[in-house]
Design an enzyme around this catalytic site. Structure first.
Site, PDB file in Angstrom:
ATOM      1  N   CYS A 141     113.782 -15.192 -42.836  1.00 24.58           N
ATOM      2  CA  CYS A 141     115.519 -15.481 -43.199  1.00 24.58           C
ATOM      3  C   CYS A 141     116.215 -14.105 -42.558  1.00 24.58           C
ATOM      4  O   CYS A 141     117.270 -14.692 -42.036  1.00 24.58           O
ATOM      5  CB  CYS A 141     115.311 -15.566 -44.835  1.00 24.58           C
ATOM      6  SG  CYS A 141     114.429 -14.154 -45.550  1.00 24.58           S
ATOM      7  N   HIS A 220     120.086 -12.209 -49.703  1.00 21.46           N
ATOM      8  CA  HIS A 220     120.374 -10.780 -48.870  1.00 21.46           C
ATOM      9  C   HIS A 220     121.639 -10.457 -48.466  1.00 21.46           C
ATOM     10  O   HIS A 220     122.398 -11.464 -48.158  1.00 21.46           O
ATOM     11  CB  HIS A 220     119.229 -10.644 -47.809  1.00 21.46           C
ATOM     12  CG  HIS A 220     118.002 -11.207 -47.878  1.00 21.46           C
ATOM     13  ND1 HIS A 220     116.980 -10.395 -48.785  1.00 21.46           N
ATOM     14  CD2 HIS A 220     117.133 -12.211 -47.482  1.00 21.46           C
ATOM     15  CE1 HIS A 220     115.834 -10.948 -48.734  1.00 21.46           C
ATOM     16  NE2 HIS A 220     115.872 -12.314 -47.830  1.00 21.46           N
TER      17      HIS A 220
HETATM   18  P1  NAD Z   1     105.700 -20.079 -51.420  1.00 24.03           P
HETATM   19  O1  NAD Z   1     104.508 -19.186 -52.372  1.00 24.03           O
HETATM   20  O2  NAD Z   1     107.046 -20.181 -52.325  1.00 24.03           O
HETATM   21  O3  NAD Z   1     105.260 -21.533 -51.081  1.00 24.03           O
HETATM   22  C1  NAD Z   1     103.958 -21.367 -50.383  1.00 24.03           C
HETATM   23  C2  NAD Z   1     103.102 -22.937 -50.742  1.00 24.03           C
HETATM   24  O4  NAD Z   1     101.827 -22.933 -50.269  1.00 24.03           O
HETATM   25  C3  NAD Z   1     102.723 -22.591 -52.437  1.00 24.03           C
HETATM   26  O5  NAD Z   1     102.980 -23.851 -53.069  1.00 24.03           O
HETATM   27  C4  NAD Z   1     101.208 -22.205 -52.335  1.00 24.03           C
HETATM   28  O6  NAD Z   1     100.421 -22.901 -53.541  1.00 24.03           O
HETATM   29  C5  NAD Z   1     100.886 -23.144 -50.865  1.00 24.03           C
HETATM   30  N1  NAD Z   1      99.565 -22.661 -50.414  1.00 24.03           N
HETATM   31  C6  NAD Z   1      98.729 -21.696 -50.934  1.00 24.03           C
HETATM   32  N2  NAD Z   1      97.669 -21.431 -50.014  1.00 24.03           N
HETATM   33  C7  NAD Z   1      97.558 -22.718 -49.179  1.00 24.03           C
HETATM   34  C8  NAD Z   1      96.968 -23.228 -48.095  1.00 24.03           C
HETATM   35  N3  NAD Z   1      95.844 -22.698 -47.566  1.00 24.03           N
HETATM   36  N4  NAD Z   1      97.511 -24.125 -47.265  1.00 24.03           N
HETATM   37  C9  NAD Z   1      98.441 -24.851 -47.802  1.00 24.03           C
HETATM   38  N5  NAD Z   1      99.263 -24.302 -48.479  1.00 24.03           N
HETATM   39  C10 NAD Z   1      98.982 -23.502 -49.265  1.00 24.03           C
HETATM   40  O7  NAD Z   1     106.155 -19.627 -50.233  1.00 24.03           O
HETATM   41  P2  NAD Z   1     107.583 -19.386 -49.283  1.00 24.03           P
HETATM   42  O8  NAD Z   1     108.405 -18.637 -49.919  1.00 24.03           O
HETATM   43  O9  NAD Z   1     107.957 -20.890 -49.095  1.00 24.03           O
HETATM   44  O10 NAD Z   1     107.103 -18.761 -47.952  1.00 24.03           O
HETATM   45  C11 NAD Z   1     106.519 -19.451 -47.071  1.00 24.03           C
HETATM   46  C12 NAD Z   1     106.544 -19.082 -45.556  1.00 24.03           C
HETATM   47  O11 NAD Z   1     107.942 -18.845 -45.335  1.00 24.03           O
HETATM   48  C13 NAD Z   1     106.160 -17.753 -45.532  1.00 24.03           C
HETATM   49  O12 NAD Z   1     105.586 -17.355 -44.101  1.00 24.03           O
HETATM   50  C14 NAD Z   1     107.298 -16.772 -45.775  1.00 24.03           C
HETATM   51  O13 NAD Z   1     107.237 -15.551 -45.182  1.00 24.03           O
HETATM   52  C15 NAD Z   1     108.449 -17.709 -45.322  1.00 24.03           C
HETATM   53  N6  NAD Z   1     109.824 -17.484 -45.652  1.00 24.03           N
HETATM   54  C16 NAD Z   1     110.182 -17.023 -46.998  1.00 24.03           C
HETATM   55  C17 NAD Z   1     111.341 -17.035 -47.451  1.00 24.03           C
HETATM   56  C18 NAD Z   1     111.781 -17.036 -48.780  1.00 24.03           C
HETATM   57  O14 NAD Z   1     112.724 -16.106 -48.929  1.00 24.03           O
HETATM   58  N7  NAD Z   1     111.116 -17.445 -49.613  1.00 24.03           N
HETATM   59  C19 NAD Z   1     112.332 -17.299 -46.331  1.00 24.03           C
HETATM   60  C20 NAD Z   1     112.145 -17.497 -44.952  1.00 24.03           C
HETATM   61  C21 NAD Z   1     110.693 -17.654 -44.749  1.00 24.03           C
END
Ligand code: NAD
Length: 340
Positions: A141, A220
């Site tokens: 992000c 942020h």
């Molecule tokens: P999150 O924890 O909200 O969601 C991740 C999901 O994946 C959960 O539902 C979890 O149960 C599931 N999961 C766990 N193990 C798994 C597996 N082996 N296979 C498939 N699914 C599985 O996380 P998020 O915030 O959505 O983040 C996901 C990615 O996006 C990360 O790389 C993070 O750095 C990136 N990201 C997050 C944000 C943010 O602010 N939330 C912003 C930009 C990028």
């Protein structure tokens, strides 16, 4: 023919990407993969998204919750032209082998290191490079916000050096196990990792970033100071240029948006779709040009800013649009993002 998209990892980012895919005219969602039942899995069923078992997911656990299971992650991959991996950070790297073995294209998120994919992506900055790529990483992000801004500043005014301080939200709104709930926590990794991450997209950009974490879930904020090479005469030039660029939203002083609480309230009041703010948010009053120095604040909605970028990455990888502008116009129309 529509590109068949699977979403593996249905959390903050994955559920938004899935909802965005179903709104696109040239994509279809073949299913989502989840590890365990949750309120989000229930919503997926209500929306008609087939659920497949990801990671350690257990079929009886889902079925006891009354949530039908369509198959395993391997079966989902078999149905897809591309998988958007939105599993927790570092898990995407483990999943990458599965996608490689199946010969399916994949998009990873910014929690993965850049070597997880052939390139790091931002629609405004390097859409054209993603054509024919089999793996792409949509940057985080904060990096997306900085890369979008650099896509405006670098070509128009040049950059001698860019300093950004990132005031980071402590947690996403649904994360009740993270903090701080009271305190301002400096990030002692100096400079922070965001600058090098921006250089995965702008390799020659002189940029240094630092970060502090603050007790909020509402966005942020970046405090930017750019020493320009070819400065414009005044801040109005900068404001006008940002306003004419897709994926930027500029608030005027009369709107009385004093900070991120009002930005998110504005997002909640939007007429359709999720109460998200997928654009970089700037304030007219928060842009200043002083000789060769440009100062501007921008706010970044961490949960949603990367969503349109994931959609454009799919379109770029499959050559579904002639260029970035065309792809962003389709994405923005489908997601209700005003497009200049
Ligand atoms: P999150 O924890 O909200 O969601 C991740 C999901 O994946 C959960 O539902 C979890 O149960 C599931 N999961 C766990 N193990 C798994 C597996 N082996 N296979 C498939 N699914 C599985 O996380 P998020 O915030 O959505 O983040 C996901 C990615 O996006 C990360 O790389 C993070 O750095 C990136 N990201 C997050 C944000 C943010 O602010 N939330 C912003 C930009 C990028």
């Amino acid at each position: 023919m529509k590109v068949k998209v699977a979403v593996n990892g249905y959390g903050t980012i994955g559920k938004r990407v899935a909802d965005a895919v179903v709104r696109q005219p040239d994509m279809t969602l073949v299913g989502i993969a989840k590890t365990r039942p949750s309120f989000e899995a229930r919503r997926a069923v209500e929306r008609g998204y087939p659920i497949f078992l990801a990671g350690s997911g257990s079929r009886p656990e889902f079925e006891q919750a009354g949530l039908p299971v369509a198959g395993t992650i391997d079966e989902l991959i078999g149905l897809a032209d591309i998988v958007v991996d939105s599993a927790p950070e570092k898990v995407g790297k483990e999943n990458a082998k599965k996608y490689r073995d199946a010969g399916v294209r994949a998009i990873f998120q910014g929690g993965e290191k850049s070597d997880v994919a052939e390139m790091s992506f931002n629609a405004l900055a390097n859409y054209d490079r993603a054509g024919e790529k089999r793996t792409v990483r949509v940057v985080s992000c904060n990096t997306t916000g900085l890369a979008r801004a650099a896509s405006v500043v670098v070509p128009h005014w040049g950059v001698q050096h860019w300093e950004a301080t990132i005031v980071r939200r402590a947690a996403d709104p649904s994360e009740s196990d993270r903090g701080p709930i009271n305190g301002i926590m400096p990030t002692f990794h100096l400079p922070s990792h965001h600058g090098p991450d921006v250089r995965t997209i702008f390799p020659d950009l002189s940029i240094a970033t630092t970060a502090v974490v603050v007790p909020t879930t509402l966005m942020h904020v970046h405090v930017n100071h750019v020493r320009m090479a070819r400065p414009p005469p005044d801040a109005q030039h900068v404001i006008d240029r940002f306003r004419r660029t897709p994926r930027f939203h500029i608030f005027a002083p009369w709107e009385h948006v004093d900070g991120t609480p009002q930005v998110m309230e504005f997002a909640r009041d939007r007429p359709n779709g999720r109460p998200d703010m997928m654009e970089n948010v700037l304030w007219e009053a928060g842009v200043r040009v002083d000789g060769e120095d440009l100062y501007f604040f921008q706010a970044i909605h961490q949960e949603s800013i990367v969503v349109p970028e994931n959609i454009d990455a799919i379109r770029a990888m499959f050559g579904l649009a002639p260029d970035a502008e065309a792809s962003m116009a389709i994405t923005d129309a489908a997601l209700g993002i005003p497009h200049p």
